[in-house]
Motif scaffolding. Structure first.
Motif, PDB file in Angstrom:
ATOM      1  N   ALA A 152       0.658  -1.070  -0.432  1.00 15.97           N
ATOM      2  CA  ALA A 152       0.414   0.015  -0.045  1.00 15.97           C
ATOM      3  C   ALA A 152       0.678   1.410  -0.481  1.00 15.97           C
ATOM      4  CB  ALA A 152      -0.986  -0.113   1.621  1.00 15.97           C
ATOM      5  N   PHE A 153       2.002   1.247   0.564  1.00 15.79           N
ATOM      6  CA  PHE A 153       2.691   2.706   0.788  1.00 15.79           C
ATOM      7  C   PHE A 153       3.220   2.578  -0.855  1.00 15.79           C
ATOM      8  CE2 PHE A 153       6.434   4.989   1.679  1.00 15.79           C
ATOM      9  CZ  PHE A 153       6.313   6.075   2.267  1.00 15.79           C
ATOM     10  N   PHE A 154       3.654   1.267  -1.317  1.00 20.28           N
ATOM     11  CA  PHE A 154       4.979   1.787  -2.417  1.00 20.28           C
ATOM     12  C   PHE A 154       3.540   2.505  -3.984  1.00 20.28           C
ATOM     13  CE2 PHE A 154       6.505  -0.358  -6.006  1.00 20.28           C
ATOM     14  CZ  PHE A 154       7.706   0.625  -6.569  1.00 20.28           C
ATOM     15  N   TRP A 155       2.096   2.355  -3.189  1.00 19.21           N
ATOM     16  CA  TRP A 155       1.818   3.140  -4.090  1.00 19.21           C
ATOM     17  C   TRP A 155       1.105   3.832  -4.304  1.00 19.21           C
ATOM     18  CZ3 TRP A 155      -1.494   2.397  -8.425  1.00 19.21           C
ATOM     19  CH2 TRP A 155      -2.172   0.635  -8.853  1.00 19.21           C
ATOM     20  N   LEU A 156       2.004   4.946  -3.150  1.00 18.58           N
ATOM     21  CA  LEU A 156       2.270   6.464  -2.770  1.00 18.58           C
ATOM     22  C   LEU A 156       3.372   6.625  -4.000  1.00 18.58           C
ATOM     23  CD1 LEU A 156       2.162   8.948  -1.738  1.00 18.58           C
ATOM     24  CD2 LEU A 156       3.565   8.359   0.318  1.00 18.58           C
ATOM     25  N   ALA A 157       4.304   5.860  -3.750  1.00 20.02           N
ATOM     26  CA  ALA A 157       5.616   6.649  -5.056  1.00 20.02           C
ATOM     27  C   ALA A 157       4.762   6.176  -6.402  1.00 20.02           C
ATOM     28  CB  ALA A 157       6.783   5.309  -4.747  1.00 20.02           C
ATOM     29  N   ILE A 158       4.423   5.078  -6.686  1.00 19.46           N
ATOM     30  CA  ILE A 158       3.545   4.694  -7.783  1.00 19.46           C
ATOM     31  C   ILE A 158       2.217   6.428  -8.590  1.00 19.46           C
ATOM     32  CG2 ILE A 158       1.730   3.826  -9.250  1.00 19.46           C
ATOM     33  CD1 ILE A 158       2.897   1.679  -7.625  1.00 19.46           C
ATOM     34  N   ALA A 159       1.826   6.730  -7.463  1.00 19.76           N
ATOM     35  CA  ALA A 159       1.423   7.630  -7.578  1.00 19.76           C
ATOM     36  C   ALA A 159       2.385   8.651  -8.158  1.00 19.76           C
ATOM     37  CB  ALA A 159       0.467   7.905  -6.611  1.00 19.76           C
ATOM     38  N   LEU A 160       3.233   9.550  -6.838  1.00 16.89           N
ATOM     39  CA  LEU A 160       3.889  10.326  -7.196  1.00 16.89           C
ATOM     40  C   LEU A 160       4.271  10.476  -8.441  1.00 16.89           C
ATOM     41  CD1 LEU A 160       4.970  10.746  -3.821  1.00 16.89           C
ATOM     42  CD2 LEU A 160       3.127  12.120  -5.172  1.00 16.89           C
ATOM     43  N   ALA A 161       4.851   9.526  -8.941  1.00 18.66           N
ATOM     44  CA  ALA A 161       5.681   9.247 -10.921  1.00 18.66           C
ATOM     45  C   ALA A 161       4.305   9.756 -11.416  1.00 18.66           C
ATOM     46  CB  ALA A 161       6.295   7.883 -10.654  1.00 18.66           C
ATOM     47  N   PHE A 162       2.956   9.187 -11.869  1.00 21.32           N
ATOM     48  CA  PHE A 162       2.028   9.932 -12.502  1.00 21.32           C
ATOM     49  C   PHE A 162       1.842  11.433 -11.991  1.00 21.32           C
ATOM     50  CE2 PHE A 162      -0.168   5.312 -11.354  1.00 21.32           C
ATOM     51  CZ  PHE A 162       0.068   4.707 -13.069  1.00 21.32           C
ATOM     52  N   TYR A 163       1.714  11.836 -11.290  1.00 19.48           N
ATOM     53  CA  TYR A 163       1.582  13.030 -10.472  1.00 19.48           C
ATOM     54  C   TYR A 163       2.199  14.344 -11.552  1.00 19.48           C
ATOM     55  CZ  TYR A 163      -2.696  13.944  -8.176  1.00 19.48           C
ATOM     56  OH  TYR A 163      -3.994  13.353  -7.626  1.00 19.48           O
ATOM     57  N   SER A 164       3.814  13.320 -10.852  1.00 18.71           N
ATOM     58  CA  SER A 164       5.509  14.299 -11.330  1.00 18.71           C
ATOM     59  C   SER A 164       5.047  14.183 -13.403  1.00 18.71           C
ATOM     60  CB  SER A 164       6.884  13.707 -10.996  1.00 18.71           C
ATOM     61  OG  SER A 164       6.792  13.397  -9.700  1.00 18.71           O
ATOM     62  N   PHE A 165       4.797  13.295 -13.573  1.00 20.62           N
ATOM     63  CA  PHE A 165       4.424  13.002 -14.753  1.00 20.62           C
ATOM     64  C   PHE A 165       3.936  14.072 -15.927  1.00 20.62           C
ATOM     65  CE2 PHE A 165       2.728  11.978 -19.201  1.00 20.62           C
ATOM     66  CZ  PHE A 165       3.637  11.566 -20.539  1.00 20.62           C
ATOM     67  N   GLN A 166       2.744  14.094 -14.982  1.00 14.30           N
ATOM     68  CA  GLN A 166       1.767  15.530 -15.234  1.00 14.30           C
ATOM     69  C   GLN A 166       2.037  16.444 -15.407  1.00 14.30           C
ATOM     70  OE1 GLN A 166      -1.641  15.638 -12.366  1.00 14.30           O
ATOM     71  NE2 GLN A 166      -3.117  14.553 -14.038  1.00 14.30           N
ATOM     72  N   ASP A 167       2.724  16.481 -14.043  1.00  9.96           N
ATOM     73  CA  ASP A 167       3.223  17.805 -13.391  1.00  9.96           C
ATOM     74  C   ASP A 167       4.012  18.896 -15.244  1.00  9.96           C
ATOM     75  OD1 ASP A 167       1.755  17.800 -11.765  1.00  9.96           O
ATOM     76  OD2 ASP A 167       4.029  17.086 -10.486  1.00  9.96           O
ATOM     77  N   VAL A 168       5.454  17.044 -15.345  1.00 12.33           N
ATOM     78  CA  VAL A 168       6.015  17.799 -16.504  1.00 12.33           C
ATOM     79  C   VAL A 168       5.311  18.078 -18.264  1.00 12.33           C
ATOM     80  CG1 VAL A 168       8.055  16.816 -17.884  1.00 12.33           C
ATOM     81  CG2 VAL A 168       8.268  16.861 -15.000  1.00 12.33           C
TER      82      VAL A 168
END
Length: 408
Positions: free
Chosen positions: A280-296
């Protein structure tokens, strides 16, 4: 074994709160599935609600069931964290009843009249306030030298209360800024700080109890740094500066991934009840990877052609929040009922079902689904099946005495 009773259900705060929260987690998705089937299939006409379905869904998914689990958990752990007195029935019973009553009125308001929605939110806020004051009293009376985690969770609960208030103000005034604040504050100032703080406190501790030669990694600086990133993201989103969120999301991603590594994600698979927390905690990194791609993408593509839609949000909301909720609630339920701390095949399967729901909901937004109109109801159905299975597995425990004969 003693027969189930109402007295046992109210014998400890986590019993009643988790029980109500589990039914709410099923109820919010049952309602949403009914709406999705009407919109995306030919089964029947799309239902008509007193407010737009998307905004009802946002409130129910952020505020509709997570607070029950959060209060149940914190009312159980605060006395342990702070060497304080247990939360009394005069606090957790009224809080539970008012929050549950508010949610029932909210559902009725979706069908009957918008005024019932507002009354439901007000009742819900009253119960939330009682619970918050009970936890605040423990914090203020405690002389414990380490109050970091307790203070952050109290602050998160207060911000969540403000977010729910803002939703009520939107219902009353129709001003969209209240709705936006409610949505953003609920995710970035309420749920994320609390789930992050509980993970920071409990995952290394639980890991040290079952993994041999495990060294707890919990530096003082890392939680404030991650909370600052979450706050920064939320503030930029409130200001409409989504393209600049990467200045917070990228370091946040690095910190989350680093913690998963240092907390020994791979070794956690030796013990299923521990693995569910780490996954469950690793999903935080996955979500933030998606957000970071979205931000860029937003920074260089103002047309918004590569923004991944709601994939980052659902990776965070289902993958991290909901999965961590289920994992923590399972462990607390087993431990505080005197049962062995072990995830059986059903617990493991329904947890994986929730992972499947997250993946299914994300696929259309990253371009890997050819039939999103069918995938959306399917993801909701998998969520619903997983939660109902969890209720079937754990629900009766709350009605029964501890198997070890202790109170609570």
């Amino acid at each position: 074994m003693t027969s189930p009773s109402w007295r046992q259900l109210g014998a400890a705060p986590h019993r009643l709160m988790f029980f109500l929260g589990a039914f709410q987690a099923a109820g919010v998705m049952l309602w949403w599935l009914g709406d999705l089937l009407g919109r995306y299939t030919q089964a029947y006409a799309a239902p008509s609600w007193t407010i737009p379905a998307a905004w009802a869904h946002a409130f129910l998914m952020i505020y509709g069931f997570f607070p029950f689990f959060i209060f149940g958990f914190l009312m159980t752990t605060f006395p342990n964290w702070l060497n304080g007195r247990p939360v009394t029935r005069w606090s957790y019973l009224p809080a539970s009843i008012l929050m549950a009553g508010g949610m029932l009125l909210f559902y009725a308001g979706l069908v009957i009249d918008k005024l019932l929605l507002l009354v439901g939110v007000l009742l819900f806020l009253a119960g939330w306030g009682i619970g918050l004051l009970a936890l605040l009293a423990i914090l203020r009376q405690s002389q414990h030298p380490d109050k970091q985690h307790s203070r952050v969770t109290i602050a998160g609960l207060f911000m969540g209360w403000l977010g729910a208030c803002a939703y009520g103000l939107w219902l009353f005034t129709g001003a969209i800024q209240f709705l936006n604040f409610s949505r953003i504050a609920g995710i970035w100032f309420f749920l994320l700080p609390i789930f992050l703080t509980v993970s920071h406190r409990m995952i290394p501790f639980f890991s040290s109890r079952v993994l041999t030669a495990y060294v707890i990694y919990r530096p003082d600086w890392i939680l404030p740094a991650m909370l600052a990133c979450a706050t920064g993201h939320g503030l930029l989103e409130l200001l409409g500066l989504d393209a600049w969120r990467g200045f917070f999301d990228l370091p946040f991603l690095a910190l989350a991934a680093w913690l998963s590594y240092r907390w020994d994600l791979l070794r956690s698979f030796q013990v299923r009840l521990l693995a569910v927390l780490h996954i469950a905690f690793f999903w935080l990194a996955i979500a933030l990877a998606f957000y970071s791609f979205q931000d860029v993408a937003l920074l260089f593509d103002h047309a918004g052609d590569f923004t991944l839609g709601f994939a980052p949000l659902h990776a965070l909301g289902i993958g991290f929040f909901a999965a961590m909720m289920l994992a923590m609630a399972s462990r607390v339920t087993l431990g505080h009922s005197g049962r062995p701390l072990a995830a059986d095949a059903l617990t493991w399967t329904l947890f994986l079902g929730l992972q499947a729901a997250a993946v299914l909901r994300i696929l259309p937004d990253i371009g890997l689904s050819i039939a999103p109109g069918l995938i959306y109801p399917l993801a909701a159905s998998v969520w619903l099946f997983s939660i109902v299975s969890w209720i079937w597995k754990y629900g009766l425990i709350y009605w029964q005495p501890r198997v070890d004969g202790k109170s609570g």
